[in-house]
Structure formats: structure tokens, C-alpha cells
Design a protein around this motif. Structure first.
Motif, PDB file in Angstrom:
ATOM      1  N   MET A 130       0.675  -1.184  -0.083  1.00 52.64           N
ATOM      2  CA  MET A 130       0.151  -0.162   0.144  1.00 52.64           C
ATOM      3  C   MET A 130       1.080   1.197  -0.047  1.00 52.64           C
ATOM      4  N   THR A 131       0.561   2.282  -0.717  1.00 52.56           N
ATOM      5  CA  THR A 131       1.434   3.339  -0.848  1.00 52.56           C
ATOM      6  C   THR A 131       0.703   4.461   0.377  1.00 52.56           C
ATOM      7  N   LEU A 132       1.624   5.397   0.389  1.00 50.25           N
ATOM      8  CA  LEU A 132       1.203   6.290   1.712  1.00 50.25           C
ATOM      9  C   LEU A 132      -0.071   7.074   1.293  1.00 50.25           C
ATOM     10  N   THR A 133      -0.137   7.374  -0.107  1.00 48.55           N
ATOM     11  CA  THR A 133      -1.349   8.073  -0.421  1.00 48.55           C
ATOM     12  C   THR A 133      -2.494   7.020  -0.417  1.00 48.55           C
ATOM     13  N   ASP A 134      -2.394   5.759  -0.856  1.00 49.24           N
ATOM     14  CA  ASP A 134      -3.404   5.080  -0.699  1.00 49.24           C
ATOM     15  C   ASP A 134      -3.801   4.742   0.827  1.00 49.24           C
ATOM     16  N   TYR A 135      -3.002   4.777   1.884  1.00 49.94           N
ATOM     17  CA  TYR A 135      -3.192   4.655   3.321  1.00 49.94           C
ATOM     18  C   TYR A 135      -3.946   5.911   3.732  1.00 49.94           C
ATOM     19  N   PHE A 136      -3.636   7.000   3.167  1.00 52.70           N
ATOM     20  CA  PHE A 136      -4.318   8.298   3.496  1.00 52.70           C
ATOM     21  C   PHE A 136      -5.782   8.512   2.952  1.00 52.70           C
ATOM     22  N   VAL A 137      -5.897   7.868   1.990  1.00 56.64           N
ATOM     23  CA  VAL A 137      -7.284   7.647   1.470  1.00 56.64           C
ATOM     24  C   VAL A 137      -7.861   6.636   2.138  1.00 56.64           C
ATOM     25  N   TYR A 138      -7.321   5.575   2.649  1.00 55.28           N
ATOM     26  CA  TYR A 138      -8.116   4.741   3.457  1.00 55.28           C
ATOM     27  C   TYR A 138      -8.402   5.339   4.630  1.00 55.28           C
ATOM     28  N   SER A 139      -7.415   6.027   5.614  1.00 56.92           N
ATOM     29  CA  SER A 139      -7.725   6.481   6.621  1.00 56.92           C
ATOM     30  C   SER A 139      -8.772   7.743   6.638  1.00 56.92           C
ATOM     31  N   ASP A 140      -8.845   8.258   5.580  1.00 59.69           N
ATOM     32  CA  ASP A 140      -9.860   9.298   5.657  1.00 59.69           C
ATOM     33  C   ASP A 140     -11.141   8.711   5.435  1.00 59.69           C
ATOM     34  N   GLN A 141     -11.331   7.313   5.150  1.00 61.08           N
ATOM     35  CA  GLN A 141     -12.699   6.625   4.789  1.00 61.08           C
ATOM     36  C   GLN A 141     -12.962   5.784   5.909  1.00 61.08           C
ATOM     37  N   ALA A 142     -12.028   5.479   6.839  1.00 60.00           N
ATOM     38  CA  ALA A 142     -12.060   4.070   7.725  1.00 60.00           C
ATOM     39  C   ALA A 142     -13.265   4.307   8.416  1.00 60.00           C
ATOM     40  N   GLN A 143     -14.041   3.190   8.578  1.00 57.64           N
ATOM     41  CA  GLN A 143     -15.217   3.193   9.380  1.00 57.64           C
ATOM     42  C   GLN A 143     -15.110   2.088  10.565  1.00 57.64           C
ATOM     43  N   GLU A 144     -14.016   1.261  10.346  1.00 57.40           N
ATOM     44  CA  GLU A 144     -13.761   0.224  11.444  1.00 57.40           C
ATOM     45  C   GLU A 144     -13.889   0.946  12.872  1.00 57.40           C
ATOM     46  N   GLU A 145     -14.023  -0.046  13.787  1.00 55.61           N
ATOM     47  CA  GLU A 145     -13.768   0.248  15.073  1.00 55.61           C
ATOM     48  C   GLU A 145     -12.584   0.409  15.817  1.00 55.61           C
ATOM     49  N   ARG A 146     -11.661  -0.259  14.872  1.00 56.78           N
ATOM     50  CA  ARG A 146     -10.310  -0.234  15.087  1.00 56.78           C
ATOM     51  C   ARG A 146      -9.527  -0.189  14.119  1.00 56.78           C
ATOM     52  N   PRO A 147      -9.245   1.360  13.255  1.00 59.96           N
ATOM     53  CA  PRO A 147      -8.497   1.065  12.046  1.00 59.96           C
ATOM     54  C   PRO A 147      -7.165   0.966  12.066  1.00 59.96           C
ATOM     55  N   LEU A 148      -6.373   0.501  10.918  1.00 63.99           N
ATOM     56  CA  LEU A 148      -5.240   0.490  10.774  1.00 63.99           C
ATOM     57  C   LEU A 148      -4.358   1.685  10.850  1.00 63.99           C
ATOM     58  N   TYR A 149      -2.977   1.625  11.741  1.00 61.49           N
ATOM     59  CA  TYR A 149      -2.352   2.807  11.806  1.00 61.49           C
ATOM     60  C   TYR A 149      -0.872   2.452  11.289  1.00 61.49           C
ATOM     61  N   LEU A 150      -0.016   3.447  11.036  1.00 56.93           N
ATOM     62  CA  LEU A 150       1.397   3.217  10.711  1.00 56.93           C
ATOM     63  C   LEU A 150       2.251   3.311  11.763  1.00 56.93           C
ATOM     64  N   PHE A 151       3.208   2.550  12.200  1.00 58.76           N
ATOM     65  CA  PHE A 151       4.341   2.554  12.924  1.00 58.76           C
ATOM     66  C   PHE A 151       5.680   2.300  12.490  1.00 58.76           C
ATOM     67  N   ASP A 152       6.421   3.290  12.819  1.00 57.37           N
ATOM     68  CA  ASP A 152       7.883   2.946  12.326  1.00 57.37           C
ATOM     69  C   ASP A 152       8.793   3.599  13.311  1.00 57.37           C
ATOM     70  N   PRO A 153       9.595   2.608  14.047  1.00 49.07           N
ATOM     71  CA  PRO A 153      10.559   3.152  14.939  1.00 49.07           C
ATOM     72  C   PRO A 153      11.909   3.409  14.191  1.00 49.07           C
ATOM     73  N   LYS A 154      11.913   3.297  12.758  1.00 49.64           N
ATOM     74  CA  LYS A 154      13.395   3.736  12.209  1.00 49.64           C
ATOM     75  C   LYS A 154      12.970   4.730  11.239  1.00 49.64           C
ATOM     76  N   PHE A 155      12.170   5.633  11.492  1.00 48.12           N
ATOM     77  CA  PHE A 155      11.754   6.601  10.539  1.00 48.12           C
ATOM     78  C   PHE A 155      12.901   7.763  10.131  1.00 48.12           C
ATOM     79  N   ALA A 156      13.628   8.009  11.228  1.00 44.59           N
ATOM     80  CA  ALA A 156      14.690   9.034  11.150  1.00 44.59           C
ATOM     81  C   ALA A 156      15.922   8.213  10.211  1.00 44.59           C
TER      82      ALA A 156
END
Length: 69
Positions: A1-27
Motif C-alpha cells: 500500500m502506498t502512503l497515498t493509498d493509506y491516507f485515502v483509507y484513513s480518511d474513509q475508515a469506518q472500522e472500530e479499530r482502523p489500521l495505523y502506521l508505526f515506524d521506529p526507524k523513520f529517522a
């Protein structure tokens, strides 16, 4: 999933517990974000610094819609 696709998903998410991104190596992946990271004054004392290379992750980027974690 691309970041753009994720943002589209997150804007439309209706689930009780939607997916999130977690990255401890972002820096390492995006150095500019690492430069923007600043340790809050309350946590300036770094007790893990004595561990050297065995130091656990200490900064993360977490992105998600409301209710995602």
C-alpha cells in the motif's frame, strides 16, 4: 500500500479499530524527520545511553485516524 493509498483509507475508515502506521526507524529512512524530532524536556535524561548499540528504539512515528490505537 502506498502512503497515498493509506491516507485515502484513513480518511474513509469506518472500522472500530482502523489500521495505523508505526515506524521506529523513520529517522534513518527520512533524515529530515529525524532532524525535526526533539526530545521533550521532561525526558532529557537518557538512561538507555549506557547500552550503546543495544539501546532499544526510543523514537517513533505513529500515524493513524481517530480510534486507531
Amino acid at each position: 500500500m502506498t502512503l497515498t493509498d493509506y491516507f485515502v483509507y484513513s480518511d474513509q475508515a469506518q472500522e472500530e479499530r482502523p489500521l495505523y502506521l508505526f515506524d521506529p526507524k523513520f529517522a534513518n529512512k527520512v533524515p529530515q524527520l529525524g532532524q525535526d524530532y526533539e526530545v521533550p524536556v521532561y525526558f532529557n535524561e537518557d538512561l538507555f545511553s549506557v547500552l550503546g548499540d543495544e539501546r532499544p528504539d526510543y523514537r517513533w512515528i505513529i500515524i493513524g485516524p481517530a480510534g486507531s490505537g
